[in-house]
Write an enzyme that holds these catalytic residues in place. Structure first.
Site, PDB file in Angstrom:
ATOM      1  N   GLU A 288      67.582  13.544  66.917  1.00 46.94           N
ATOM      2  CA  GLU A 288      67.332  14.970  67.115  1.00 46.94           C
ATOM      3  C   GLU A 288      65.850  15.185  66.840  1.00 46.94           C
ATOM      4  O   GLU A 288      65.369  14.936  65.733  1.00 46.94           O
ATOM      5  CB  GLU A 288      68.173  15.823  66.172  1.00 46.94           C
ATOM      6  CG  GLU A 288      67.971  17.310  66.392  1.00 46.94           C
ATOM      7  CD  GLU A 288      68.168  18.106  65.122  1.00 46.94           C
ATOM      8  OE1 GLU A 288      67.269  18.907  64.784  1.00 46.94           O
ATOM      9  OE2 GLU A 288      69.196  17.917  64.462  1.00 46.94           O
TER      10      GLU A 288
ATOM     11  N   CYS B 135      64.604  23.256  63.353  1.00 43.18           N
ATOM     12  CA  CYS B 135      64.616  22.608  64.667  1.00 43.18           C
ATOM     13  C   CYS B 135      65.161  23.536  65.736  1.00 43.18           C
ATOM     14  O   CYS B 135      64.907  23.337  66.925  1.00 43.18           O
ATOM     15  CB  CYS B 135      65.425  21.325  64.608  1.00 43.18           C
ATOM     16  SG  CYS B 135      67.120  21.564  64.021  1.00 43.18           S
TER      17      CYS B 135
END
Length: 682
Positions: free
Chosen positions: A263, A302
């Site tokens: 990720e 994020c």
């Protein structure tokens, strides 16, 4: 022995069942608000090969011997213990720059994810060690040879390399599916905030809930750890795309085909619909959401909104509304009650964000906020990593490059105008793959078309409007039951998503065997496997019942009076049941037919044992299919077979899945389905 927790201390790693310190020079870790030392970190000299071996030889065998329900209960106990210790985590979390609200996401959000997986594991997974994947496939005409996919835990160790922004949630959201799958883990937190992760791991180990070797911690560099991973291991990474690419191409990961999930950077977008003009509820919700995503965790998420895509005609109102709202954000030491946003995680991180803002200025101008002169209500402006929210505007996004390539990982967003709905979606796609996009609109057509255009490029899409405002979890909140990850730039990985993520740590295998052997392997009966016909299976407790216990019932003939009575009693007077001519005109029927649910009701009447006994309740029917029409005069018979037995760990009952086949006088299958019952253990 556990080292005492003092204000300034050297963090330790938990490796091979012991708390140990690195052998090199420790690096100080500083409070994000004051610049004072919180701890020191070093992991040099640790035997990483031994750590992997310890997890494989100790944690893995014990976890694999446990059932899914046993592992789920282990997660529940762990989550409850951590929740009791939460205030200790909150107290230390302020050093990371997190406010109480920020810390809630990290600490209780992480523990909540652990508890969610514990609950879902008991509800959605069987109390077995092997997970059956899909239905068995008959590979022969006479049902003497079957194929079945199964999932079993990998025998290695999951190495989780996490980011600095969520030292608790980042660990727990990966640890939950890993342990539930039956795999041990080695956690490597980012150094900047590792002191909070280390504290939580200490409290986890203190509980004694996890088997030896199920969890290890590396406080500092991973050293040569990845040199020793093999095909049974898993490596996950959350962080920058550059670091992720280096890890993905590590020789051991490539040569051993090690599962690798990443990720990475993500230029997430929020799109304001053309209908959401200033003064509408959607416009106000949009402003609130963008401001929140810029300031929660100081924009160090994020999933934070990096690109604010809005109709060109709404830009002026949007700049003013966002500027006014952001200017009221009280920046300071998160320990203060009036502070709404804390500092970035470190001075180095602040300088990194300032540099990225300069990159963005190649395409955009700053319209709110000053990145060079922080205005704070508390804390140390010189030593603290403070940065006020910065809003930019890019007038020509069609020819711009930086706004679609550069992520400033802090309280920074860029407003980007669009002229058509198609252009809005195209601008979002120029992020080259993102974790999440949000669309704020009350226009169903715009929502439908935009989601279709965004979906291939985003892991999650949230639609916000007045109807969901009170219940929406927001743009930036990954949830345990929904996938977290995205294509392209976002890393191409996938986490969370309920039981989907558990399967990431398991091997899918196709098994081919004779029916009775297949049933033995999978714990699920298939046609052609052994059966036992003695006492009515509804008279047997869970302790007495076996897979393959079967009842073949007496028969019952369906009459026209039955059909008409059922129609009058239920109100289901569909023409196929009541009108002979109309039924004959239907290409599927030769005349009036019995209701499907009449067949199911008659079947229950044939197989149910009415006296009180071990069967406590019928709680559902799965996979119901009507395969052959039933006409007046047809005779029905039922074959009921115990297909799967699933005892509960903490209850005095379990679930039994029964294979139910209804046939007619010609032995043709009329209906087929699974009956689900609760049965007492004794």
């Amino acid at each position: 022995m556990n080292a005492p927790l003092t204000k300034i201390r050297q963090l330790e790693s938990y490796v091979a069942g012991e708390w140990v310190r690195g052998a090199g020079k420790a690096v100080p870790l500083l409070d994000a608000s004051t610049g004072e030392a919180v701890a020191q970190i070093d992991a040099s000299g640790l035997d990483m090969k031994a750590a992997l071996r310890f997890g494989r030889e100790n944690g893995s065998p014990v976890l694999r011997k446990m059932s899914f329900h046993e592992r789920a209960l282990m997660l529940k106990a762990l989550g409850q213990a951590l929740m009791e210790a939460k205030e200790e985590f909150y107290a230390l979390s302020t050093a990371t720059g997190a406010t109480r609200t920020d810390s809630w996401i990290d600490i209780e959000g992480g523990i909540g994810t652990l508890l969610s997986y514990a609950s879902k594991g008991r509800r959605e997974l069987p109390n077995t060690r092997v997970l059956v994947d899909g239905d068995a496939e008959s590979l022969s005409r006479d049902n003497s040879f079957y194929g079945q996919h199964i999932l079993t835990p990998l025998e290695g160790v999951a190495v989780h390399i996490n980011a600095f922004n969520f030292p608790c949630w980042g660990m727990l959201e990966k640890l939950a599916p890993t342990l539930l799958a039956g795999m041990p883990a080695i956690v490597k937190p980012a150094s900047q905030t590792a002191y909070l992760t280390e504290l939580m791991v200490r409290r986890i180990i203190d509980t004694g809930i996890l088997p030896k070797g199920a969890l290890q911690l590396i406080s500092g560099s991973v050293g040569d750890l990845l040199d020793h991973v093999d095909c049974q291991d898993v490596v996950t990474f959350t962080g920058s795309a550059g670091t992720g690419r280096r890890l993905r191409t590590h020789p051991s990961i490539v040569e051993n085909s090690v599962r690798f999930t990443m990720e990475a950077d993500s230029l997430n977008a929020a799109i304001l619909g053309p209908d959401a003009l200033a003064g509408t509820e959607e416009f106000d919700l949009f402003v609130k959401e963008v401001a929140r995503e810029m300031t929660v965790k100081a924009g160090q998420k994020c999933t934070a909104i990096r690109r604010v895509i809005a109709p060109r005609g709404s830009v002026e109102a949007l700049v003013k509304a966002l500027g006014d709202r952001l200017s009221k954000t009280a920046l300071g030491n998160p320990a203060g009650e009036t502070v709404k946003m804390g500092p970035l995680a470190s001075l180095a991180q602040r300088e990194e964000v300032r540099a990225r803002i300069k990159d963005l200025q190649a395409d955009a101008e700053i319209v709110a906020g000053d990145p060079d002169r922080p205005s704070i209500v508390s804390g140390n402006a010189e030593e603290g990593a403070f940065l006020n929210p910065v809003l930019l505007y890019c007038d020509r996004p069609d020819v711009a490059q930086a706004v679609h390539d550069v992520e400033a990982f802090g309280p920074v967003s860029t407003i980007i105008p669009y002229d058509t709905a198609e252009e809005a979606a195209e601008l979002a796609r120029r992020g080259k793959g993102s974790l999440v996009a949000s669309v704020f609109t009350n226009d169903a057509v715009f929502a439908r078309d935009t989601v279709a255009a965004l979906a291939p490029w985003h892991g999650r899409i949230m639609i916000g409007n007045r109807a969901s405002a009170k219940s929406s979890t927001g743009h930036g909140s990954p949830l345990p039951m929904l996938v977290h990850g995205g294509p392209g730039r976002a890393g191409g990985g996938e986490e969370l998503g309920g039981m989907r993520s558990v399967k990431h740590y398991m091997q899918r295998s196709a098994v081919q065997a004779a029916p009775w052997l297949m049933s033995e392997v999978t714990g699920r009966w298939v046609p052609g496997a052994k059966v036992r016909q003695d006492v009515h299976p509804f008279r047997k407790s869970l302790a007495e019942l076996e897979i393959g216990d079967q009842l073949v019932t007496a028969s019952r003939t369906v009459t026209l009076e039955d059909i008409e009575h059922f129609a009058a009693f239920t109100g289901d007077t569909f023409y196929a049941h009541m009108d002979e001519a109309a039924a004959k005109a239907n290409p599927f029927f030769e005349g009036r037919v019995a209701h499907g649910y009449l067949i199911v009701s008659f079947a229950a009447g044939l197989f149910v044992d009415p006296a009180p006994g071990p069967v406590l309740a019928n709680y559902g029917v799965d996979n119901l299919r009507f395969l052959t029409p039933v006409n007046p005069g047809d005779t029905l018979q039922v074959t009921l077979t115990a297909k799967q037995i699933n005892p509960r760990e903490t209850e005095e009952y379990g679930e039994v899945r029964w294979d139910c086949v209804v046939t007619n006088q010609d032995a043709r299958v009329v209906a087929q389905y699974d009956v689900l019952t609760m049965v007492a253990k004794t």
